[in-house]
Design a protein around this motif. Sequence first.
Motif, PDB file in Angstrom:
ATOM      1  N   GLN A 142      21.940  13.987  50.477  1.00  0.00           N
ATOM      2  CA  GLN A 142      21.824  13.847  51.782  1.00  0.00           C
ATOM      3  C   GLN A 142      23.337  13.954  53.287  1.00  0.00           C
ATOM      4  N   THR A 143      24.451  14.383  52.585  1.00  0.00           N
ATOM      5  CA  THR A 143      25.553  14.288  52.985  1.00  0.00           C
ATOM      6  C   THR A 143      26.445  15.544  52.910  1.00  0.00           C
ATOM      7  N   TYR A 144      27.545  16.526  53.359  1.00  0.00           N
ATOM      8  CA  TYR A 144      27.950  17.129  52.784  1.00  0.00           C
ATOM      9  C   TYR A 144      29.139  16.335  51.876  1.00  0.00           C
ATOM     10  N   ASP A 145      29.396  15.344  51.917  1.00  0.00           N
ATOM     11  CA  ASP A 145      30.773  14.462  50.543  1.00  0.00           C
ATOM     12  C   ASP A 145      29.045  14.633  49.130  1.00  0.00           C
ATOM     13  N   ASP A 146      28.370  14.524  49.567  1.00  0.00           N
ATOM     14  CA  ASP A 146      27.426  14.175  48.401  1.00  0.00           C
ATOM     15  C   ASP A 146      27.365  15.946  47.598  1.00  0.00           C
ATOM     16  N   LEU A 147      27.659  16.628  48.089  1.00  0.00           N
ATOM     17  CA  LEU A 147      27.660  18.688  47.266  1.00  0.00           C
ATOM     18  C   LEU A 147      28.889  17.573  45.973  1.00  0.00           C
ATOM     19  N   ALA A 148      29.773  17.094  46.360  1.00  0.00           N
ATOM     20  CA  ALA A 148      30.317  16.930  45.362  1.00  0.00           C
ATOM     21  C   ALA A 148      30.636  16.083  44.233  1.00  0.00           C
ATOM     22  N   ASN A 149      29.031  15.356  44.716  1.00  0.00           N
ATOM     23  CA  ASN A 149      29.451  14.699  43.465  1.00  0.00           C
ATOM     24  C   ASN A 149      28.820  15.096  42.335  1.00  0.00           C
ATOM     25  N   PRO A 150      29.284  14.216  40.820  1.00  0.00           N
ATOM     26  CA  PRO A 150      29.540  14.620  39.487  1.00  0.00           C
ATOM     27  C   PRO A 150      28.186  14.926  38.766  1.00  0.00           C
ATOM     28  N   ARG A 151      27.068  14.544  39.528  1.00  0.00           N
ATOM     29  CA  ARG A 151      25.847  14.509  38.893  1.00  0.00           C
ATOM     30  C   ARG A 151      25.278  16.407  39.272  1.00  0.00           C
ATOM     31  N   LEU A 152      26.215  16.856  40.029  1.00  0.00           N
ATOM     32  CA  LEU A 152      25.516  18.021  40.839  1.00  0.00           C
ATOM     33  C   LEU A 152      26.830  19.031  40.404  1.00  0.00           C
ATOM     34  N   LYS A 153      27.237  18.887  38.861  1.00  0.00           N
ATOM     35  CA  LYS A 153      27.227  19.408  38.169  1.00  0.00           C
ATOM     36  C   LYS A 153      27.363  21.013  38.229  1.00  0.00           C
ATOM     37  N   ASP A 154      27.613  21.787  37.715  1.00  0.00           N
ATOM     38  CA  ASP A 154      26.786  23.131  37.654  1.00  0.00           C
ATOM     39  C   ASP A 154      25.631  23.431  37.950  1.00  0.00           C
ATOM     40  N   GLN A 155      25.543  22.812  39.486  1.00  0.00           N
ATOM     41  CA  GLN A 155      24.209  23.198  40.386  1.00  0.00           C
ATOM     42  C   GLN A 155      24.420  23.168  41.695  1.00  0.00           C
ATOM     43  N   VAL A 156      25.906  23.910  42.563  1.00  0.00           N
ATOM     44  CA  VAL A 156      26.414  24.455  43.157  1.00  0.00           C
ATOM     45  C   VAL A 156      26.503  26.135  43.828  1.00  0.00           C
ATOM     46  N   ASN A 192      31.577  22.015  40.610  1.00  0.00           N
ATOM     47  CA  ASN A 192      30.556  21.970  40.432  1.00  0.00           C
ATOM     48  C   ASN A 192      29.529  23.347  40.663  1.00  0.00           C
ATOM     49  N   PHE A 193      30.112  23.946  40.721  1.00  0.00           N
ATOM     50  CA  PHE A 193      30.137  25.164  41.152  1.00  0.00           C
ATOM     51  C   PHE A 193      29.476  25.881  39.514  1.00  0.00           C
ATOM     52  N   ALA A 194      27.691  26.571  39.906  1.00  0.00           N
ATOM     53  CA  ALA A 194      27.149  26.806  39.347  1.00  0.00           C
ATOM     54  C   ALA A 194      28.366  28.382  38.872  1.00  0.00           C
ATOM     55  N   ARG A 195      28.278  28.852  39.599  1.00  0.00           N
ATOM     56  CA  ARG A 195      29.442  30.379  39.148  1.00  0.00           C
ATOM     57  C   ARG A 195      30.538  30.325  40.057  1.00  0.00           C
TER      58      ARG A 195
END
Length: 341
Positions: A142-156, A192-195
Motif C-alpha cells: 500500500q506504500t512505497y515503504d512496503d516494497l522494502a518489507n522482508p516478506r517481499l524478498k526476491d519479489q521485486v 528484495n530484488f528478484a534480479r
Amino acid sequence: MAHLTSRVAALTLIALACQGAAHAADAVLNIYSARHYQTDEALYKDFTKQTGIQVNRLDGKEDELLERIKNEGANSPADILITVDAARLEIADSLGLFQPVSSKVLDARIPDHLRTPTWVAFSTRARVIVYNKRAVKAEWVQTYDDLANPRLKDQVCVRSGSHPYNLSLGAAMIAHEGEAKTENWARSLVVNFARAPKGGDTDQLKAVAAGECGVTISNSYYLARLMRSAKPEDRKVIESLGVVWPNQKTWGTHINISGAGVIKTAPNRAAAVKFMEYLSSDKAQAYFADGNNEWPAVSSVKIDNPALKALGTFKPDTMPVGDLARNAAKAQKAFDRAGWR
C-alpha cells in the motif's frame, strides 16, 4: 513540418530562424524535444493550424539537447525545450538556459505546484505499484515503504536506480521522509530484488505478469498502454496484474511531469509563449491524455481515455515540482550508496 534529426538539422534550424525573422516576426517556432512520442505530431500540426506558426522540431536525448543549446550559445535557434521529468527541466534551468515567462493564461490554467517561474508542467504521470495477483496481496504493497518489507524478498523487479523516474521518486521520499530513511529504504529494496535491474517499465510489468517477480513500480502510462493494446499477449499481461495507488493515507502517490521552458536566447519568443499557452488549452490537454495516456495538468479538462478511467481517481502528491527536482542529486547519491544501480 520539418522533423530534424541530424547535425545538418541544426544548421537548417538556424537558417529557418533567420528566414522567419526576415519575412514575418514569430512566423516560425523551433522546438528541441526529448519527448519521443510520435503521437505528439498532432500537437504541432494543430498549433500551426490555429496560429499559422510553422513548427520545426529537433528530436534528441535530454543530455544531447542541453549540450547542443549550451554550445550554440547566443546563436541557438532553439525557442523551446520540451522534455519529461522535473529533474531534467531543473538541470536546464540551473544551466541558465531558460528565461522567465509571464503569462496570465498559464497562471490561470496550470496549478501553482506544477510550474516554476521559468518552466511549466503540462501533463503528469503517476509512479504506481503493480503486483502479480497470484503471488502478492494488495494489502502488502500500500506504500512505497512496503516494497522494502522482508516478506517481499526476491519479489521485486525494477529498472535502474539511476533512471530519472526512480530518482524522482527518491527525491519525493527525501522531501517527505528524510535522506537517511530514504537510503535505508533503498538498501532494503535492493535486498528484495528478484534480479538485477534491467529494462524499462514495460519490461518490469511483463516480468511481474510472467511470475519472474511479484511486484514492481511503473509509470502509469506504460500500464495504460498495455490496457489499451489490441494484442492478445498484452491483454494477457494485464489480466495477471493488480494496481495500487501508493501512499493514499499519507502524502499521496508520487507524480512526475512532462514540461517545457522558453530558451533564454529564443529568437521567436512571442511564438514560444503562444505555444506554451496552447499546451495548456483544453484541446492540447485532452490530447496528452488521449494520445499518450498522461493526466492533464489542468484538472478541469475532460478526458476520453478508457484506460485512465479504468484506473480511477487517486490522491496525488502535490509537492512543488521545483522542490522535487532539487532533491534528485541527493536521491542519486543515496541510491548509489545503497547499491541500487
